[in-house]
Design an enzyme around this catalytic site. Structure first.
Site, short mmCIF file in Angstrom:
data_model
loop_
_atom_site.label_atom_id
_atom_site.label_comp_id
_atom_site.label_asym_id
_atom_site.label_seq_id
_atom_site.Cartn_x
_atom_site.Cartn_y
_atom_site.Cartn_z
N GLU A 41 0.82 -1.21 0.00
CA GLU A 41 0.00 0.00 0.00
C GLU A 41 0.86 1.27 0.00
OE1 GLU A 41 -2.52 -0.12 3.44
OE2 GLU A 41 -3.18 -2.17 3.00
N CYS A 58 3.16 8.41 1.79
CA CYS A 58 3.53 7.44 2.83
C CYS A 58 3.80 6.11 2.14
CB CYS A 58 2.34 7.33 3.79
SG CYS A 58 2.58 6.12 5.08
N CYS A 118 5.25 -7.27 7.96
CA CYS A 118 6.22 -6.81 8.96
C CYS A 118 6.36 -7.89 10.03
CB CYS A 118 5.72 -5.51 9.60
SG CYS A 118 6.90 -4.78 10.75
N CYS A 172 3.57 -5.32 16.21
CA CYS A 172 2.99 -4.33 17.13
C CYS A 172 1.48 -4.60 17.18
CB CYS A 172 3.27 -2.91 16.65
SG CYS A 172 5.03 -2.54 16.62
N CYS A 221 -1.30 -2.70 15.07
CA CYS A 221 -0.96 -2.39 13.68
C CYS A 221 -1.46 -3.48 12.73
CB CYS A 221 0.56 -2.26 13.56
SG CYS A 221 1.12 -2.03 11.87
N GLY A 255 5.66 -2.15 6.92
CA GLY A 255 7.02 -2.62 7.11
C GLY A 255 7.88 -1.77 8.01
N GLU A 256 9.04 -2.32 8.34
CA GLU A 256 10.02 -1.64 9.20
C GLU A 256 11.22 -1.28 8.33
OE1 GLU A 256 10.49 -0.32 12.26
OE2 GLU A 256 12.56 -0.02 11.62
N SER A 278 10.78 6.10 9.54
CA SER A 278 10.14 5.84 10.83
C SER A 278 10.51 4.43 11.28
CB SER A 278 8.63 5.95 10.65
OG SER A 278 7.97 5.66 11.85
N SER A 315 8.93 5.29 16.87
CA SER A 315 7.61 4.91 17.40
C SER A 315 7.77 4.48 18.85
CB SER A 315 7.05 3.75 16.57
OG SER A 315 6.83 4.20 15.25
N HIS A 326 5.45 5.08 21.74
CA HIS A 326 4.16 4.52 22.16
C HIS A 326 3.97 4.23 23.65
CE1 HIS A 326 3.64 4.34 17.93
NE2 HIS A 326 4.09 3.13 17.72
N ASN A 343 -5.93 4.27 14.89
CA ASN A 343 -6.86 3.97 13.83
C ASN A 343 -7.26 2.50 14.09
OD1 ASN A 343 -8.10 4.38 11.35
ND2 ASN A 343 -6.22 5.18 10.42
N CYS A 360 -1.81 2.07 8.38
CA CYS A 360 -0.81 1.10 7.94
C CYS A 360 -1.38 -0.31 7.74
CB CYS A 360 0.26 1.10 9.03
SG CYS A 360 1.63 0.01 8.76
N1 SAH Z 1 7.70 0.17 11.29
C1 SAH Z 1 7.82 1.59 11.33
C2 SAH Z 1 7.12 2.33 10.23
C3 SAH Z 1 5.74 1.87 9.79
S1 SAH Z 1 4.40 2.20 10.87
C4 SAH Z 1 7.44 2.10 12.71
O1 SAH Z 1 7.02 1.31 13.54
O2 SAH Z 1 7.61 3.29 12.97
C5 SAH Z 1 4.24 3.95 10.89
C6 SAH Z 1 3.57 4.50 12.13
O3 SAH Z 1 2.16 4.14 12.14
C7 SAH Z 1 4.16 3.96 13.42
O4 SAH Z 1 4.34 4.97 14.37
C8 SAH Z 1 3.10 2.97 13.85
O5 SAH Z 1 3.17 2.70 15.21
C9 SAH Z 1 1.83 3.69 13.43
N2 SAH Z 1 0.65 2.83 13.39
C10 SAH Z 1 0.58 1.53 13.10
N3 SAH Z 1 -0.68 1.07 13.21
C11 SAH Z 1 -1.45 2.13 13.57
C12 SAH Z 1 -2.83 2.29 13.84
N4 SAH Z 1 -3.68 1.27 13.77
N5 SAH Z 1 -3.25 3.53 14.20
C13 SAH Z 1 -2.40 4.58 14.27
N6 SAH Z 1 -1.08 4.47 14.01
C14 SAH Z 1 -0.60 3.26 13.68
#
Ligand code: SAH
Length: 357
Positions: A91, A110, A117, A121, A124, A173-174, A205, A228, A230, A304, A347
């Site tokens: 995506e 983005c 991934c 998390c 996600c 992805g990371e 990120s 990230s 959190h 989200n 994401c």
């Molecule tokens: N793997 C990387 C980059 C991809 S995710 C990272 O973890 O930073 C990009 C951002 O979107 C991260 O901060 C992640 O925690 C956030 N993210 C993932 N799922 C989400 C969701 N359901 N709602 C809001 N942010 C989310």
């Protein structure tokens, strides 16, 4: 056949040379695919027929095939689902921001760096799909190219990347787990004879891969780093970000300090607010104390919600109270503007919906 977007300019030159085509033709090809944004080899009028035929018999064009494009109701956000040569799906999201008194009008793309991934998390959608494979340099860069073509249709040829176009590695992805290709893709995006997107307009990120943050600090590129975080403590963070068991908060903050020391650049922390999990006043106080010594910016992101997890959004009173505490510690912060909720722009969410995951 391998996509032309996977090939470095020097290697295109070598290929041309061995086919008896003059090397300067590679510069013309480069200009057509990265500056003029041609959509096929046949469109390239600067090349002689023999070069076009050579390219067509040795390379495919874009590595991305559009499967679904969705536009949000307010028309600010477009989400693209692409199919790759091996039928994997990724995506890309385009977000349009108008001038808002604080920041200028801009367009943010983005992009994804992996299919799926491995980091899992808990909130996600991509994490919930598991890891399939790394994206190649061409697959990463082509996401930007395809979106830029659309922006040029919308805004005209004068669309100016330098000021208006930002790239964030915040899709699937990371990126730091696909380190060499991500960096090569940044260089390709950066190329002054190509897309010419300034490193300062690019943000990588990461979930917090400590050794890779330290590696990135030593690279001579001025990309922005987003981390990230959190949660402000190991107990809270380990509940949603399993990699915290390998690289706990103390090590992560140390790595960020080192990054700031070496690069003199601020770190952008991301904090997804999860109702009842990490959004209390005491979490905010702890986070304030943790980040206060760092040159940084905090982005608060109401979650989200995804199909497979139970996390709910914090209510706006909670979000505002959290931010007030952060402000008390003199940490600059923003609450991320909501974009594309109605089209599953979070994401990995469009792919989940498409595959009924
Ligand atoms: N793997 C990387 C980059 C991809 S995710 C990272 O973890 O930073 C990009 C951002 O979107 C991260 O901060 C992640 O925690 C956030 N993210 C993932 N799922 C989400 C969701 N359901 N709602 C809001 N942010 C989310």
């Amino acid at each position: 056949m391998i996509s032309i977007f996977e090939i470095k300019k020097e290697d295109i030159k070598l290929g041309f040379k061995s086919a008896g085509i003059r090397e300067y033709r590679a510069d013309q090809l480069w200009q057509s695919i990265y500056v003029d944004l041609s959509s096929s080899f046949d469109e390239i009028k600067t090349l002689p027929l023999e070069a076009v035929n050579y390219l067509k018999s040795n390379h495919s064009f874009s590595p991305l095939r559009l499967v679904v494009k969705k536009k949000s109701k307010d028309k600010s956000t477009d989400k693209y689902l692409w199919k790759l040569h091996d039928n994997n799906l990724i995506e890309t999201v385009l977000m349009r921001y108008d001038e808002d008194g604080h920041r200028r009008r801009r367009r943010t793309v983005c992009i994804s760096s992996q299919v799926g991934c491995a980091l899992d998390c808990k909130f996600c959608a991509t994490g919930q799909q598991g890891f399939t494979r790394q994206l190649t340099v061409g697959e990463i860069v082509s996401q930007v190219i395809e979106i830029k073509k659309e922006l040029i249709i919308e805004e005209g040829r004068s669309f100016n990347n330098e000021n208006n176009l930002n790239i964030v590695f915040m899709g699937m992805g990371e990126p730091l787990a696909n380190y060499s290709r991500t960096l090569e893709a940044v260089k390709r995006l950066n190329d002054q004879k190509g897309l010419n997107i300034g490193a300062r307009n690019i943000t990588i990120s990461t979930v917090g891969l400590v050794p890779k943050i330290l590696d990135l600090a030593k690279e001579k590129i001025q990309v922005n780093l987003a981390v990230s975080i959190h949660a402000p403590d190991d107990e809270t963070r380990s509940q949603t970000v399993p990699i915290n068991n390998t690289y706990p908060i103390g090590d992560l903050i140390q790595a960020c300090k080192k990054y700031i020391e070496i690069t003199n650049r601020k770190v952008f922390f991301e904090y997804v607010l999860l109702h009842g999990q990490n959004d209390s006043k005491s979490h905010a106080e702890k986070l304030g104390k943790l980040l206060k010594p760092l040159l940084c910016h905090l982005n608060l992101i109401p979650v989200n919600p995804t199909l497979k997890s139970d996390y709910k959004r914090s209510n706006s009173d909670k979000i505002n109270a959290f931010r007030e505490i952060i402000t008390k510690y003199n940490i600059p912060s923003t609450i991320r503007m909501e974009k594309g909720i109605d089209i599953n722009a979070g994401c990995g969410q469009l792919k989940s919906e498409f595959l009924n995951l």
